[in-house]
Structure formats: structure tokens, C-alpha cells
Write an enzyme that holds these catalytic residues in place. Structure first.
Site, PDB file in Angstrom:
ATOM      1  N   CYS A   1      17.574   5.495  -1.959  1.00  0.00           N
ATOM      2  CA  CYS A   1      17.456   6.227  -3.232  1.00  0.00           C
ATOM      3  C   CYS A   1      18.532   7.317  -3.326  1.00  0.00           C
ATOM      4  O   CYS A   1      19.169   7.484  -4.371  1.00  0.00           O
ATOM      5  CB  CYS A   1      16.064   6.809  -3.377  1.00  0.00           C
ATOM      6  SG  CYS A   1      15.428   7.594  -1.888  1.00  0.00           S
TER       7      CYS A   1
ATOM      8  N   ASN B   1      13.232   8.472  -7.587  1.00  0.00           N
ATOM      9  CA  ASN B   1      13.458   7.761  -6.321  1.00  0.00           C
ATOM     10  C   ASN B   1      12.536   6.532  -6.163  1.00  0.00           C
ATOM     11  O   ASN B   1      12.854   5.611  -5.423  1.00  0.00           O
ATOM     12  CB  ASN B   1      13.264   8.690  -5.126  1.00  0.00           C
ATOM     13  CG  ASN B   1      11.950   9.445  -5.189  1.00  0.00           C
ATOM     14  OD1 ASN B   1      11.746  10.282  -6.076  1.00  0.00           O
ATOM     15  ND2 ASN B   1      11.033   9.146  -4.302  1.00  0.00           N
TER      16      ASN B   1
ATOM     17  N   SER C   1       0.823  -1.220   0.000  1.00  0.00           N
ATOM     18  CA  SER C   1       0.000   0.000   0.000  1.00  0.00           C
ATOM     19  C   SER C   1       0.850   1.261   0.000  1.00  0.00           C
ATOM     20  O   SER C   1       0.339   2.354  -0.245  1.00  0.00           O
ATOM     21  CB  SER C   1      -0.915  -0.007   1.227  1.00  0.00           C
ATOM     22  OG  SER C   1      -0.100  -0.056   2.385  1.00  0.00           O
ATOM     23  N   GLY C   2       2.162   1.117   0.223  1.00  0.00           N
ATOM     24  CA  GLY C   2       3.015   2.310   0.206  1.00  0.00           C
ATOM     25  C   GLY C   2       3.391   2.689  -1.221  1.00  0.00           C
ATOM     26  O   GLY C   2       2.963   2.043  -2.180  1.00  0.00           O
ATOM     27  N   TYR C   3       4.201   3.753  -1.358  1.00  0.00           N
ATOM     28  CA  TYR C   3       4.564   4.207  -2.705  1.00  0.00           C
ATOM     29  C   TYR C   3       5.494   3.205  -3.409  1.00  0.00           C
ATOM     30  O   TYR C   3       5.318   2.907  -4.599  1.00  0.00           O
ATOM     31  CB  TYR C   3       5.232   5.589  -2.618  1.00  0.00           C
ATOM     32  CG  TYR C   3       4.263   6.726  -2.283  1.00  0.00           C
ATOM     33  CD1 TYR C   3       2.917   6.642  -2.618  1.00  0.00           C
ATOM     34  CD2 TYR C   3       4.702   7.868  -1.614  1.00  0.00           C
ATOM     35  CE1 TYR C   3       2.022   7.680  -2.303  1.00  0.00           C
ATOM     36  CE2 TYR C   3       3.830   8.915  -1.310  1.00  0.00           C
ATOM     37  CZ  TYR C   3       2.488   8.806  -1.653  1.00  0.00           C
ATOM     38  OH  TYR C   3       1.623   9.829  -1.343  1.00  0.00           O
TER      39      TYR C   3
END
Lengths: 53, 346, 346
Positions: free
Chosen positions: B146, B313, B9-11
Site C-alpha cells: 500500500c 490502504n 478474516s483479515g482486513y
């Protein structure tokens, strides 16, 4: 195969003509064919345009 | 090949999901999210609407799969790695828990000892341009920070060939807001974050350990002085690195070293252009692509070389690199599923 | 299949080039640009670096090809269409020169008679969702105005089923800066354009003719009142349309009509969501994708229905739609080369 004087990228030139202007694929500098057999390139005279901020 | 995602559910998890949905060799297994279990994935990732009706499941229902992407908050995958290894042949952990090889580094840099130092030996630092061979046989493939990825890829050729002074490396990363993740905070509140040029970590340390680890050549470890500034971007990093050359090299020599190291790399482009608007690496046109662009400029009056590196990123800095490492590990064409070139104008 | 592009240095031409480079059935022929002839395409389109060494050529050197994309300024392709038809089996003209079927409309809306009214009969308005069958046999496939496309796709189901009052249609499009094209101007100068919320055409007419042409059903032509406002976007359009329903329909009825018309369309998504952040169509998450998202909300106290539609003006509003029409015309899978889902977050 000629070499860019600025960044040494190899530049493929089919039947280069003396005085012709070509662009280096890597560093984008404009180059003039100063001699053929073997092909030699030198930075073409460019007007200094400002870029950026 | 069945691939599942833990922490979808995160980026980074969402970006992995988008890429895996478009990957010709991948059959998507499960996507876990404790808080969103039972919900459609597109309710959290709107760009996936009409593309998949997949629902989040709880990690408790995880079924066996060939590859497992892990995108959990800091500290979680450390404890649960054995569980993940029991379910998947290969684990690609986008988090930070297994990035440093030396167990002693964890208390030093992250303030707490590693929970499973015994597993550290199985982990390979997952940047293919650095460890392609090792990745092929690794069971744990770690993601890379990143900011660290951007800096490492910017400076690698110089330190690999011993051309730069290891004691004086100053790096300032300009970063977008997605780097802080999907969780909202006071400082990410739009009226406060919008148009920011914010020195949120002038003396940043978090990524230094990885950079020093990966730029160590011939027993020499460079000292890297980091700084991070938030700018008006959602995706994207621009690292501006100041290094000092041992010898008085011309830009032609620098071109040669970078071309030698990166000429054949599908995702690394040397960007140093005399014409056009985008003459040096710029993050916004890389959004969604897996490229890392690297450029440089010699400071005529001194021995300084400024190296600029940019990437997305969430792509080469996280999910894109994970898919690239999966391609390497599974013997696929390295660019498979990663062909998107980025948008211009954007 | 060989595909060439006339006018490849602009944004629509550049986007077509990006898509065609990634299209499995396409071998790229030539890309013309008079001003950039001899230059690498990536010097104008930086996202194409390391992807192609193609150079721009002059249109005089155009060789025969199966499909020719034309992305020229207003008025150019009108005169040169015969030349293009002699070179290509099919011409996909992203410009405005052949969009209106009735020759009388050209002096009325564009202020000058059409240069080649004899060719108008061969042209098909190139939105596949509207004219899929006709596109299959057309030699000239026209692009559609990006604002018009957004409005048409937003309102089509209502007028096709005669549900809305054709005399009162008010539309306000919020647009990004790439719509004005690649040529810089005073008003596009960053300090002037940045953060603008600019009513640059409160009583806009330019796209009205297309909208009225395409929303005419049963001999009834709606009167559309347009307005355009520039907002902080590079790519993207959001059209907010106010229509007035003849009958007191509930939202359920509106869902049914839109699902009936768009349920099977790969690129049209009905976006009306009770949860999440992106509940109604929003342009930024569509950047680079070929989607047009459509949503609506009933105004309880009146007969008004607000319809919202969003797309990427360079994709479904131009190049993406062109590639989609090419796929239809050439019998390929309609989504081929157009699988990119857009990015989130962005």
C-alpha cells in the site's frame, strides 16, 4: 474552448462575456474573461485568504 | 463468475469480501479462514450483517472457481500457489510473495530466497494503471504494497518522462493503524496508539524494492529513501515525496505531464486546488473509495518538487486494486463494483 | 427520472447529491446554492471530484423536475413550499419545517406559528419503516430529525405493543460533529471540539415533539426525557434509551417483538451479539450506510430495559432516508442506490 493560464486545463465556455468570472475545473483558480473571439482568460484579482494551520 | 477468497478474516480479505458481495458479475464461492472455519463471516466483519449468511470454511475444502483472492500472511502463498493455481483460473494475491520480478531481490529485501522462483515468471505486478495489458493474460496477479502503491502512483509521470533526479528521492508516508492488520499488539493498544504521531520506521526499507522496480524507466532505477510515521487514522496513507527536477519546469508543465498520464484514468485524480478546505490529497475523504489522489507544489527557490499522494490502504492499496485488476483480467468495465466515492464530511 | 436539490452546499444536501449521482433511476437536474452559484459542486464536496462537472445554480433558475430534495436551514422551506410544489411533483424536505402534524405544536416546540398550516395536511413524516403506505401518495415527504429517528426506531416495537411505561423514558444521544452542519463556529473549532465529551444539551427538547408524535399508539403518548452529549465522531449517533417494562419480560420476548417488527426491514438490524468486538450497535461502522442498528439488554434486578440504537446522521438520519422515501414514493426497489454496507475497520 479556452485554456486556463495556470494549469492549461481546457475550459468550455458557452457565450463568454467580457469581464465574466469563471472557475477552472482542474485547479480551481478564479479567472476573468479578458477578451472574446478568441476567448482569453487571466487570473482574476483575488484577496489572499489564509488557509491551513 | 465464481470468486472465492483464501484468508477472509483479515482486513484485506474482509474488504475484498465486501466488494465482491456488491459486484454485479460475481457469485461468491467460498471464504476460507482456518481459525474461524464454521463461523459466520459477519461475526468477524460486522458491516456484513443482514447482507450475507456465508460461513468461513477451511482452505482444505476449497472448490474450483474462476478467480481466487489470496490474503494470507507473508510467506504463506509462496508455498501454496501451485495448490491455488490448480483450483482457480486466476489468482489475485494481495500479499507480498510474488511482487518482485527478480528472484535475487527476495533474499536481499525479505531475507530469504523465494520458495517457487519458477512461478515468478507467471506473476504480473497487479496495478492496472501500470500493467493493464499484461494483467489481461496473467494467471498470477500480485497485489502491491500500500505504501509502495501510493509512492509509485505519485511519482510515475516524473520518472516515466525522465524529469526528476533518480538519486535524490525522499518519501515520508503517514499511515493509519489498519495497515498493521487485524492482529492486536502492545503498540496497537488504544491508550498507546491513540493520538500517536509515531516515527515507527524512520529508515523504512520494506516497500523500497517495489517502488524502485516499478519506477525504472530507460534502464534508470531511482534510489528511494523511505520513512513511515503513524498518525491518527485507521484507514489512509498520505505520501509526501520530495524530488528534484532536472530542468526548471513551471507548475504548468507538471500539470501537463500528470494530465497526460492520468487524465483518462478513472481512479487517479490530480488534486491541486486554489480554493476550498481539501486543496491537496487527503486520505480521510478517500476511505472506502478506490481513488488515488495526487497533487504537487513547486518549491520556488529551488529545484524541489513536493508530490503528495493519498489513498485508502485497504482499497486502492489492497482489495479495491485487486477487484480493479480482476475487472481488467475478466474484461469487465474497470470501475464495476468500485463506484463508491468516499464520504464527506467524515 | 429528473431529481433536483435545493440547498446543495450543506452536508445533508451534499450527501443527497452523492447518493443521487449513484442512483440508477435518477438523472440529476439542478443543485442550488445561493452562496456558491456558478461554482463546481466538487469545490464544496471534494469526494465528487472527477465524478461530475455540475455547477451550483441559484434557486431562481429552478426548472421543473419529478422529485425535489430540499435541504435548507430551519424556517426557509415553510415559506417557499408552494414555489417548490409548483416545480416538482414530489418534495422531499430534509428540514424540520413540516415534521409535526399538529399546527399547535409549532409555537409550543419551535417558538413560532407555522407559516403555511394549510399545507401541513399534505405532509407525511418520511420514515418508510413507519409510514410506507402514506409516503406512496404524498406530495410533501418530510425528513425526520436524526436524533428523533434513532430514538423512534429504537423504541417503536415496545410502544406499538404497549410493553413499556410511557411516563418514564430517558434517552441520551451521543452525537458527532457533522450534526451541527457545515457552518463553522467557536465550539466547532478543532482544538475546542476535538476529544470532547460535551454535555451540550443535558435537558434537550428539540426532537422530543417528533418522538412523542411517532411513538403514540392507542391514544397513549410517551413522555420522553432527552439529553445530548457530543463525542469524538464526525458522523454517527448512538442513542441509549432507558425504558421500564410493564411486565417482567425475558430477553427472548424482546427478541420476538423486535424480530416481528424489523425482521423483514432491509435497513433495520437487530444487533445483540454474544461474541466479537461490535456486540451492540455502534455508529462508526455505519458511516455511509443507510442502516439503523438496534440492540437491547434487560437489567436483571429491575424492570428496566436499555435499548441502544445507532445510525449515520447524514444517511438514515437525513439524505439516505430521503432517497429511501423517494424509492418508496416512486415505486423503485427500496434499497436502490443505498447498497453501501459501511466500512470495517474505520
Amino acid at each position: 474552448m479556452a485554456v486556463c493560464p495556470e494549469c492549461e486545463a481546457e475550459i468550455e465556455l458557452k457565450e463568454a462575456i467580457k469581464g465574466e468570472i469563471v472557475q477552472c475545473p482542474d485547479c480551481g483558480v478564479e479567472l476573468e474573461v479578458v477578451s472574446v473571439n478568441p476567448v482569453e482568460l487571466a487570473p482574476a484579482p483575488e484577496e489572499e485568504e489564509d488557509w491551513g494551520e | 463468475m465464481k470468486v472465492s477468497i483464501v484468508g477472509g478474516s483479515g482486513y484485506a480479505g474482509g474488504e475484498s469480501l465486501r466488494l465482491l458481495l456488491g459486484h454485479p458479475k460475481v457469485t461468491l464461492g467460498q471464504v476460507t479462514s482456518e481459525s474461524n472455519a464454521g463461523k459466520y463471516v459477519h461475526s468477524v466483519h460486522p458491516n456484513l450483517r443482514k447482507r450475507t449468511d456465508l460461513k468461513f470454511v477451511s482452505a482444505l475444502d476449497l472448490e474450483p472457481c474462476e478467480v481466487l483472492f489470496v490474503a494470507l500472511p507473508h510467506g504463506s502463498s509462496m508455498k501454496r500457489m501451485p495448490e491455488f493455481l490448480s483450483v482457480a483460473e486466476r489468482v489475485i494475491d494481495l500479499g507480498a510473495d510474488f511482487r518482485l520480478r527478480d528472484p535475487a531481490d527476495y533474499p536481499k529485501w525479505y531475507g530469504a530466497p523465494h520458495a517457487r522462483p519458477d512461478l515468478l515468471g507467471q506473476a504480473v505486478y497487479g496495478i492496472p494503471e501500470l500493467h493493464r495489458e499484461a494483467i489481461k493474460s496473467a494467471r498470477i496477479i500480485t497485489g502491491a504494497g500500500c505504501n509502495a502503491t501510493t509512492t509509485i502512483l505519485g511519482l510515475l509521470p516524473l520518472f516515466k518522462h525522465g524529469l526528476a533526479d533518480p538519486s535524490r528521492v525522499v518519501v515520508e508516508v503517514k499511515v493509519g493503524s489498519s495497515e498493521a492488520g487485524a492482529k492486536a499488539s502492545d503498540s496497537s493498544h488504544h491508550p498507546e496508539r491513540s493520538h500517536a504521531v509515531r516515527s515507527f520506521q524512520p529508515t523504512m526499507h520494506r516497500h523500497t524494492a517495489e517502488v524502485m522496480q516499478e519506477l525504472t524507466f530507460g534502464g534508470q532505477t531511482p534510489k528511494v529513501y523511505f520513512s513511515a510515521t503513524a498518525v491518527e487514522l485507521v484507514r489512509g496513507i498520505l505520501a509526501t515525496c520530495h524530488v528534484f527536477l532536472k530542468d526548471n519546469l513551471a507548475e504548468k508543465d507538471i500539470w501537463r505531464v500528470y494530465r497526460q498520464e492520468y487524465g483518462q484514468e478513472p481512479f487517479l485524480r490530480i488534486v491541486k486546488d486554489r480554493t476550498g478546505i481539501y486543496r491537496y490529497p487527503e486520505p480521510k475523504i478517500l476511505a472506502g473509495s478506490n481513488f488515488c489522489d495526487v497533487g504537487f507544489e513547486r518549491d520556488e527557490g529551488s529545484d524541489r518538487l513536493v508530490v503528495m499522494a493519498a489513498l485508502d490502504n485497504l482499497m486502492k492499496g489492497a482489495a479495491g486494486n485487486g477487484v480493479q485488476a480482476m475487472n481488467v483480467a475478466c474484461g469487465f468495465e474497470e470501475t464495476l463494483g468500485l463506484e463508491f466515492l468516499g464520504l464527506h464530511p467524515i
